[in-house]
Design a protein around this motif. Structure first.
Motif, PDB file in Angstrom:
ATOM      1  N   ASN A 219      -6.004   6.181   0.633  1.00  0.00           N
ATOM      2  CA  ASN A 219      -5.024   5.582   0.596  1.00  0.00           C
ATOM      3  C   ASN A 219      -3.636   5.415   1.607  1.00  0.00           C
ATOM      4  OD1 ASN A 219      -7.059   3.478  -0.135  1.00  0.00           O
ATOM      5  ND2 ASN A 219      -6.682   3.568  -2.741  1.00  0.00           N
ATOM      6  N   TRP A 220      -3.276   7.058   0.918  1.00  0.00           N
ATOM      7  CA  TRP A 220      -2.574   7.687   1.783  1.00  0.00           C
ATOM      8  C   TRP A 220      -1.716   7.042   3.325  1.00  0.00           C
ATOM      9  CZ3 TRP A 220       1.697  10.691  -0.829  1.00  0.00           C
ATOM     10  CH2 TRP A 220       2.868  10.890  -0.399  1.00  0.00           C
ATOM     11  N   PRO A 221      -3.331   7.573   3.894  1.00  0.00           N
ATOM     12  CA  PRO A 221      -3.106   7.446   5.833  1.00  0.00           C
ATOM     13  C   PRO A 221      -3.647   6.476   6.028  1.00  0.00           C
ATOM     14  CG  PRO A 221      -4.973   8.804   4.461  1.00  0.00           C
ATOM     15  CD  PRO A 221      -3.778   8.586   3.526  1.00  0.00           C
ATOM     16  N   ARG A 222      -4.414   5.225   5.085  1.00  0.00           N
ATOM     17  CA  ARG A 222      -5.018   4.463   5.445  1.00  0.00           C
ATOM     18  C   ARG A 222      -4.149   3.085   4.749  1.00  0.00           C
ATOM     19  NH1 ARG A 222      -9.813   3.459   1.899  1.00  0.00           N
ATOM     20  NH2 ARG A 222     -10.300   1.702   3.118  1.00  0.00           N
ATOM     21  N   PHE A 223      -2.637   2.787   4.357  1.00  0.00           N
ATOM     22  CA  PHE A 223      -2.261   1.916   4.026  1.00  0.00           C
ATOM     23  C   PHE A 223      -0.355   2.393   4.311  1.00  0.00           C
ATOM     24  CE2 PHE A 223      -6.428   0.729   1.737  1.00  0.00           C
ATOM     25  CZ  PHE A 223      -6.962   0.224   2.095  1.00  0.00           C
ATOM     26  N   GLY A 224      -0.689   3.643   4.092  1.00  0.00           N
ATOM     27  CA  GLY A 224       0.826   3.745   4.025  1.00  0.00           C
ATOM     28  C   GLY A 224       1.723   2.978   5.094  1.00  0.00           C
ATOM     29  N   VAL A 225       2.611   3.121   4.185  1.00  0.00           N
ATOM     30  CA  VAL A 225       4.212   2.480   5.756  1.00  0.00           C
ATOM     31  C   VAL A 225       4.826   3.125   5.374  1.00  0.00           C
ATOM     32  CG1 VAL A 225       5.411   0.377   6.425  1.00  0.00           C
ATOM     33  CG2 VAL A 225       2.492  -0.214   5.408  1.00  0.00           C
ATOM     34  N   GLY A 231      10.001   8.666  10.444  1.00  0.00           N
ATOM     35  CA  GLY A 231       8.953   9.107  11.269  1.00  0.00           C
ATOM     36  C   GLY A 231       7.336   9.456   9.554  1.00  0.00           C
ATOM     37  N   ARG A 232       8.284   9.845   8.739  1.00  0.00           N
ATOM     38  CA  ARG A 232       6.653  10.005   7.799  1.00  0.00           C
ATOM     39  C   ARG A 232       6.633   8.908   7.194  1.00  0.00           C
ATOM     40  NH1 ARG A 232       8.477  13.491   4.043  1.00  0.00           N
ATOM     41  NH2 ARG A 232      10.321  13.295   3.106  1.00  0.00           N
ATOM     42  N   ILE A 233       5.414   8.872   6.310  1.00  0.00           N
ATOM     43  CA  ILE A 233       5.500   8.239   5.216  1.00  0.00           C
ATOM     44  C   ILE A 233       4.658   9.441   4.456  1.00  0.00           C
ATOM     45  CG2 ILE A 233       3.419   7.197   4.070  1.00  0.00           C
ATOM     46  CD1 ILE A 233       2.122   6.284   6.459  1.00  0.00           C
TER      47      ILE A 233
END
Length: 364
Positions: A219-225, A231-233
């Motif tokens: 879910n980190w790359p799918r829903f992270g903002v 410049g990074r989540i």
């Protein structure tokens, strides 16, 4: 992440059928002698773990057996994680008042008030961009990690490897859960491969959830903002990123701005058809007319609701031991959207009650 071992986390991304097949070839667990010696409790002699790691290396193009080294040599089997994930005995009654008291209590409410005061701008922005109320985001982060105080002490690598290859067989959905955690282990290694923190440097829950919002690795790359625009989540050290990510998660799981989460109801015990009403669990499945035909009398507010509803049961302990009869509510699509974070109706109601208690304190 779910506070109690739950039967569902948000669906993992598509994963190679070939890799899953290889990972399922063996169910061999580590020998008792290895488990007795923590230094020997690796997965170096675990056929399924090694097949999985080699296939992951091949798919990702990782050289020198990067995944095989981390899974086979560095990951450790943790028996306590297996125990924590083992389900309660069948027939055990839940106790909603006791569960609620763990989260809706003075220390957490006061911490939530401070969190809101410090991060009001990010909460306001998340509500504006995603339509998710500020109080609900406050409730989720408060229940999950007490606003960052308790983000977990387990090595994520160990937790995910243990649950991927030695999930408790007595669990009613052991095969599906093992597959889920293998998928999450792959997602974690992909995340860690791109991150300056090495795989053995991540700490989280016993189920492998990470950071302020306790996201599973996929879910980190799918829903992270990247809500702070650096410049990074970063869901571990950036509160704005965590706030924005919770808002995005709920929106993408069906949150409807302006809709209530649940309604009260009444019924006659002799008329209500509980088996039919509880069969879909908390997924909204019934129209008002169907509910009434099955013995439910919706409240006036619920009678104005245009969408489907679910009957939500909260057990209140064992009546034979001083507990009370279950309480019942009608859950909306928004109640169900929160449950995509954790499918327990107890969790959902605790999040709602904590968020609203902090809001009431803030308004006061």
């Amino acid at each position: 992440m779910p506070l109690a071992p739950s039967p569902f986390e948000p669906t993992p991304p598509t994963i190679s059928r070939r890799r899953l097949a290889l990972a399922a070839l063996a169910t061999t667990t580590l020998p008792a002698a290895a488990l007795a010696n923590p230094a020997a409790g690796s997965f170096a002699q675990h056929p399924a773990a090694l097949a999985f790691a080699r296939q992951l290396d091949a798919e990702q193009g990782w050289r020198e057996g990067w995944a095989e080294r981390w899974i086979g040599q560095e990951a450790r089997h943790r028996p306590q994680i297996v125990r924590l994930m083992t389900p309660m005995p069948r027939g055990t009654l839940r106790d909603w008042p006791a569960y609620r008291a763990r989260f809706v209590e003075p220390v957490r409410i006061q911490a939530g008030l401070r969190f809101w005061q410090q991060h009001a701008a990010s909460l306001e922005r998340a509500e504006r961009e995603f339509g998710v109320p500020d109080w609900l985001i406050v409730g989720i982060i408060g229940v999950e990690t007490l606003y960052g105080r308790h983000m977990g002490t387990h090595r994520v690598l160990d937790a995910l490897a243990t649950l991927a290859f030695d999930f408790p067989p007595e669990h009613p959905r052991a095969a599906q859960r093992s597959e889920f955690f293998r998928s999450e282990l792959a997602a974690f290694l992909r995340l860690s491969h791109q991150h300056p923190r090495p795989p053995d440097g991540w700490r989280g829950s016993f189920a492998g959830a990470i950071g302020l919002p306790q996201f599973m690795p996929s879910n980190w790359p799918r829903f992270g903002v990247d809500f702070d625009a650096d410049g990074r989540i970063d869901l571990i050290d950036s509160v704005p990123d965590a706030i924005g990510s919770v808002g995005r998660f709920l929106r993408e799981h069906g949150w409807q701005p302006g809709m209530a989460t649940h309604f009260p109801l009444s019924f006659e015990a002799a008329r209500i058809d509980l088996p039919t009403l509880l069969a879909p669990s908390i997924r909204p499945s019934f129209t008002l007319e169907q509910l009434q035909a099955l013995g439910v009398q919706p409240s006036p507010a619920a009678a104005q609701h245009s969408g489907l509803l679910a009957l939500v049961e909260l057990e209140q302990g064992d009546p034979a031991r001083g507990g009370q009869p279950s309480s019942f509510w009608l859950g909306t699509q928004n109640f169900f959207a929160i449950s995509r974070y954790n499918p327990s109706s107890y969790y959902v109601m605790a999040v709602i009650d904590l968020g609203q208690a902090v809001r009431a304190r803030r308004q006061a």
